[in-house]
Motif scaffolding. Structure first.
Motif, PDB file in Angstrom:
ATOM      1  N   GLU A 227       0.533  -0.580   0.001  1.00 37.52           N
ATOM      2  CA  GLU A 227      -0.287   0.171  -0.349  1.00 37.52           C
ATOM      3  C   GLU A 227       0.923   1.513  -0.319  1.00 37.52           C
ATOM      4  OE1 GLU A 227      -2.685   2.062  -0.965  1.00 37.52           O
ATOM      5  OE2 GLU A 227      -4.200   0.521  -0.052  1.00 37.52           O
ATOM      6  N   SER A 228       0.095   1.869  -0.512  1.00 37.80           N
ATOM      7  CA  SER A 228       1.416   3.453  -0.212  1.00 37.80           C
ATOM      8  C   SER A 228       1.362   4.650   0.799  1.00 37.80           C
ATOM      9  CB  SER A 228       0.815   4.644  -1.987  1.00 37.80           C
ATOM     10  OG  SER A 228       0.952   5.594  -2.541  1.00 37.80           O
ATOM     11  N   ALA A 229       2.450   4.661   1.584  1.00 37.04           N
ATOM     12  CA  ALA A 229       2.622   5.763   2.059  1.00 37.04           C
ATOM     13  C   ALA A 229       2.122   6.531   1.945  1.00 37.04           C
ATOM     14  CB  ALA A 229       3.982   5.235   2.894  1.00 37.04           C
ATOM     15  N   GLU A 230       1.310   8.118   1.986  1.00 43.21           N
ATOM     16  CA  GLU A 230       1.386   8.912   1.130  1.00 43.21           C
ATOM     17  C   GLU A 230       1.086  10.319   2.982  1.00 43.21           C
ATOM     18  OE1 GLU A 230      -0.419   9.898  -1.600  1.00 43.21           O
ATOM     19  OE2 GLU A 230       0.158   7.281  -2.067  1.00 43.21           O
ATOM     20  N   TYR A 231       1.441  11.056   2.800  1.00 43.09           N
ATOM     21  CA  TYR A 231       0.613  12.314   3.499  1.00 43.09           C
ATOM     22  C   TYR A 231       1.319  13.616   2.765  1.00 43.09           C
ATOM     23  CZ  TYR A 231       0.846  15.119   7.654  1.00 43.09           C
ATOM     24  OH  TYR A 231       0.357  15.469   8.485  1.00 43.09           O
ATOM     25  N   THR A 232       0.296  14.642   2.834  1.00 40.27           N
ATOM     26  CA  THR A 232      -0.084  15.822   2.866  1.00 40.27           C
ATOM     27  C   THR A 232       0.161  16.721   3.980  1.00 40.27           C
ATOM     28  OG1 THR A 232      -0.808  14.826   0.831  1.00 40.27           O
ATOM     29  CG2 THR A 232      -1.192  17.730   1.200  1.00 40.27           C
ATOM     30  N   HIS A 233       0.996  17.588   3.239  1.00 37.43           N
ATOM     31  CA  HIS A 233       2.033  18.959   4.204  1.00 37.43           C
ATOM     32  C   HIS A 233       0.577  20.383   3.861  1.00 37.43           C
ATOM     33  CE1 HIS A 233       4.902  16.280   6.049  1.00 37.43           C
ATOM     34  NE2 HIS A 233       5.363  16.146   4.215  1.00 37.43           N
ATOM     35  N   GLU A 234       0.318  20.994   4.983  1.00 35.17           N
ATOM     36  CA  GLU A 234      -0.435  21.776   4.446  1.00 35.17           C
ATOM     37  C   GLU A 234       0.502  23.186   4.844  1.00 35.17           C
ATOM     38  OE1 GLU A 234      -4.783  23.777   3.120  1.00 35.17           O
ATOM     39  OE2 GLU A 234      -4.434  21.653   4.761  1.00 35.17           O
ATOM     40  N   GLY A 300       9.354   9.258  -3.129  1.00 34.49           N
ATOM     41  CA  GLY A 300       9.514  11.055  -3.266  1.00 34.49           C
ATOM     42  C   GLY A 300       8.190  11.415  -3.142  1.00 34.49           C
ATOM     43  N   ARG A 301       7.985  11.135  -4.643  1.00 32.15           N
ATOM     44  CA  ARG A 301       6.385  11.591  -4.918  1.00 32.15           C
ATOM     45  C   ARG A 301       4.924  11.536  -4.765  1.00 32.15           C
ATOM     46  NH1 ARG A 301       8.941   8.943  -8.002  1.00 32.15           N
ATOM     47  NH2 ARG A 301       7.313   6.926  -8.413  1.00 32.15           N
ATOM     48  N   ASN A 302       5.166  10.298  -3.132  1.00 32.15           N
ATOM     49  CA  ASN A 302       4.433  10.184  -2.336  1.00 32.15           C
ATOM     50  C   ASN A 302       3.764  11.259  -1.705  1.00 32.15           C
ATOM     51  OD1 ASN A 302       3.454   8.042  -3.980  1.00 32.15           O
ATOM     52  ND2 ASN A 302       4.381   6.456  -1.725  1.00 32.15           N
ATOM     53  N   GLU A 303       4.782  12.408  -0.602  1.00 33.05           N
ATOM     54  CA  GLU A 303       5.117  12.954  -0.157  1.00 33.05           C
ATOM     55  C   GLU A 303       4.600  14.423  -0.773  1.00 33.05           C
ATOM     56  OE1 GLU A 303       7.091  13.953   3.771  1.00 33.05           O
ATOM     57  OE2 GLU A 303       7.981  12.305   2.665  1.00 33.05           O
ATOM     58  N   ARG A 304       3.469  15.591  -0.478  1.00 32.36           N
ATOM     59  CA  ARG A 304       2.961  16.385  -1.127  1.00 32.36           C
ATOM     60  C   ARG A 304       3.133  17.271  -0.382  1.00 32.36           C
ATOM     61  NH1 ARG A 304       0.963  12.653  -2.505  1.00 32.36           N
ATOM     62  NH2 ARG A 304      -0.822  12.431  -0.632  1.00 32.36           N
ATOM     63  N   ILE A 305       2.934  18.844  -0.436  1.00 36.84           N
ATOM     64  CA  ILE A 305       3.317  20.742   0.606  1.00 36.84           C
ATOM     65  C   ILE A 305       1.760  21.223  -0.679  1.00 36.84           C
ATOM     66  CG2 ILE A 305       4.630  22.080   1.091  1.00 36.84           C
ATOM     67  CD1 ILE A 305       6.429  21.015   0.995  1.00 36.84           C
ATOM     68  N   LYS A 306       0.968  21.204  -0.046  1.00 37.74           N
ATOM     69  CA  LYS A 306      -0.163  21.994  -0.403  1.00 37.74           C
ATOM     70  C   LYS A 306      -0.199  23.899   0.245  1.00 37.74           C
ATOM     71  CE  LYS A 306      -4.549  22.375  -0.728  1.00 37.74           C
ATOM     72  NZ  LYS A 306      -6.194  21.503  -0.135  1.00 37.74           N
ATOM     73  N   LEU A 307       0.397  24.835  -0.698  1.00 36.97           N
ATOM     74  CA  LEU A 307       0.725  25.749  -0.789  1.00 36.97           C
ATOM     75  C   LEU A 307      -0.329  27.130  -0.444  1.00 36.97           C
ATOM     76  CD1 LEU A 307       3.257  26.292  -3.797  1.00 36.97           C
ATOM     77  CD2 LEU A 307       3.664  26.098  -1.190  1.00 36.97           C
ATOM     78  N   PRO A 308      -0.442  27.772   0.434  1.00 38.84           N
ATOM     79  CA  PRO A 308      -2.050  28.744   0.000  1.00 38.84           C
ATOM     80  C   PRO A 308      -2.709  28.818  -0.551  1.00 38.84           C
ATOM     81  CG  PRO A 308      -0.106  29.685   1.827  1.00 38.84           C
ATOM     82  CD  PRO A 308       0.598  28.693   0.601  1.00 38.84           C
ATOM     83  N   ASP A 309      -2.770  28.891  -2.140  1.00 37.55           N
ATOM     84  CA  ASP A 309      -2.855  29.205  -3.377  1.00 37.55           C
ATOM     85  C   ASP A 309      -3.487  28.021  -4.179  1.00 37.55           C
ATOM     86  OD1 ASP A 309      -0.883  27.073  -4.136  1.00 37.55           O
ATOM     87  OD2 ASP A 309      -0.114  29.849  -5.657  1.00 37.55           O
ATOM     88  N   GLY A 310      -3.205  26.490  -2.395  1.00 39.23           N
ATOM     89  CA  GLY A 310      -4.088  25.323  -3.048  1.00 39.23           C
ATOM     90  C   GLY A 310      -3.237  25.096  -3.943  1.00 39.23           C
TER      91      GLY A 310
END
Length: 446
Positions: A227-234, A300-310
């Motif tokens: 299973e994919s190990a995911e995370y989004t940082h906002e 590395g592509r599984n981990e993302r950063i979401k910026l204030p502009d979306g």
């Protein structure tokens, strides 16, 4: 006369080190270096052969990576490369969509050839039964009959290859459901929460019923759920509800698979999007049979950063496999395997491999039972930079070997790891704790 110290007496009687018997786990014992050996306690160093086969363009185009990367023509050569690497374990996917021709109908022509060679070479396959696609006659992941059709296929595989013990019934359930039912890229190409929940519950049910059928014929089966190990940082002072939800939904496939009650927020989300109370109770009845390993895939592509502009940026290794997988481990307390990793830049692959291995060693030192590691894949892939959405025939240089079957720098780096660590055991003192050949019996881990 000065009395001799104990050390002088020992040296006089037994010599200056290298004592007889020390080779049996004493100071002269083996340090775990050397190529992997065929022993149940040996840590599972693995690679995989990319075998995705989703459809795109409203089902008119099948992206079969075994075909696109030349495996159907070079399968003997590819399997030989696994042995050339010094590896004994291979994540290997049979093409479900082309084998299962209809209820009770199968075409084993390619599968029999490949499986016979795998057996001849002494490779341990972790057999991948569904990898992002289904046969045309099944339709897609919205079909409620998928679990019964897939269970029939899984039983047929288990009966045909009774020597296989390790399985991944449904690869990356969360990714399958999200990209097919929510992102609108593969298979049914829906962009709805209901499409996502429907695909996910059907895939989890298919995995459970396939697991049941496998266990009927192989009651000591080992199930490696990749299973994919995911995370989004906002990066917002107040993170959005959607980001918080997404960071909970990454657990949903495993929650249903392992009968772990999700949060109230996720439970309401599922109920709002088609999961019935009866279905929920069915999932919560208990874990599937056999020995269960939680495989975590980390790119590395599984981990993302979401910026204030979306906008979303790939963050590459902010938390990394260690921190993200620790979240999964603390949630489920299951034995762990690092089941997939790579980067698309060939020159960066060796250092990425080393970083992943450092994470594995740290996880083991912290007491988490990590049973294996996989560089995915053996040969380069095609168009994964666009998630197979567009036929660009763009080669992704992420393999141990390129498409001409020439080694990339990461192959030598992996061999160096095998030389140094290849005979370590799955857990400390693993010689005493081999994976038993007795039928699975315990309902829970204690």
């Amino acid at each position: 006369m000065k009395q001799k110290g104990f050390l002088e007496n020992i040296k006089k009687k037994f010599g200056d080190g290298n004592y007889e018997g020390d080779q049996f786990g004493g100071a002269g014992g083996h340090d775990g270096s050397g190529p992997p050996i065929d022993n149940p306690s040996n840590f599972m160093f693995a690679t995989g052969i990319e075998c995705s086969y989703p459809t795109i363009q409203n089902g008119t185009v099948r992206r079969d990576q075994l075909r696109e990367c030349g495996h159907y023509d070079r399968w003997q050569e590819d399997l030989g490369l696994v042995k050339e690497m010094g590896l004994n374990v291979l994540r290997y996917g049979l093409p479900y969509y082309s084998i299962h021709l209809g209820p009770g109908k199968f075409d084993w022509s390619f599968a029999d050839l490949a499986m016979a060679e795998i057996k001849r070479l002494g490779i341990i396959p972790i057999l991948d039964l569904m990898h992002f696609g289904v046969p045309d006659w099944v339709g897609n992941f919205q079909n409620p009959e998928l679990p019964i059709h897939f269970a029939e296929y899984a039983e047929a595989v288990a009966k045909r290859y009774p020597w296989v013990r390790y399985y991944t019934p449904v690869n990356e359930i969360y990714v399958t459901a999200r990209i097919s039912g929510k992102d609108g890229v593969w298979n049914e190409q829906l962009k709805t929460d209901k499409g996502f929940v429907t695909a996910l519950k059907h895939c989890v049910a298919a995995s459970i019923m396939a697991n049941q059928q496998i266990a009927k014929h192989r009651n000591d089966c080992v199930i490696v759920q990749s299973e994919s190990a995911e995370y989004t940082h906002e990066l917002c002072a107040t993170p959005s509800f959607q980001t918080n939800l997404d960071n909970e939904l990454r657990f949903l496939s495993l929650d249903l698979l392992y009968a772990n009650p999700p949060s109230a927020t996720v439970a309401m989300y599922m109920m709002d999007n088609g999961l019935t109370r009866e279905e929920y109770n069915w999932f919560m009845a208990g874990k599937p049979p056999g020995y269960q390993i939680m495989g975590n895939d980390y790119y590395g592509r599984n981990e993302r950063i979401k910026l204030p502009d979306g906008s979303i940026k790939t963050s590459m290794d902010v938390l990394g496999w260690y921190e993200i997988t620790k979240d999964y481990y603390e949630r489920y307390r299951m034995p762990v395997m690092h089941t997939e990793t790579n980067v698309f830049e060939a020159d960066q692959a060796p250092i990425w491999l080393y970083k992943q291995w450092v994470s594995v060693l740290r996880m083991r030192r912290d007491g988490v039972p990590v049973l294996g590691f996989t560089w995915y894949s053996l040969i380069d892939q095609i168009d994964w930079d666009s998630q197979l959405a567009v036929v660009n025939n763009n080669v992704n240089a992420c393999g141990l070997y390129d498409l001409n079957r020439k080694p990339r720098p990461v192959a030598e780096a992996y061999k160096s790891l095998l030389k140094e660590f290849g005979q370590i055991t799955i857990v400390p003192y693993g010689e005493m704790l081999e994976i038993t050949d007795q039928p699975a019996r315990l309902k829970t881990q204690v």
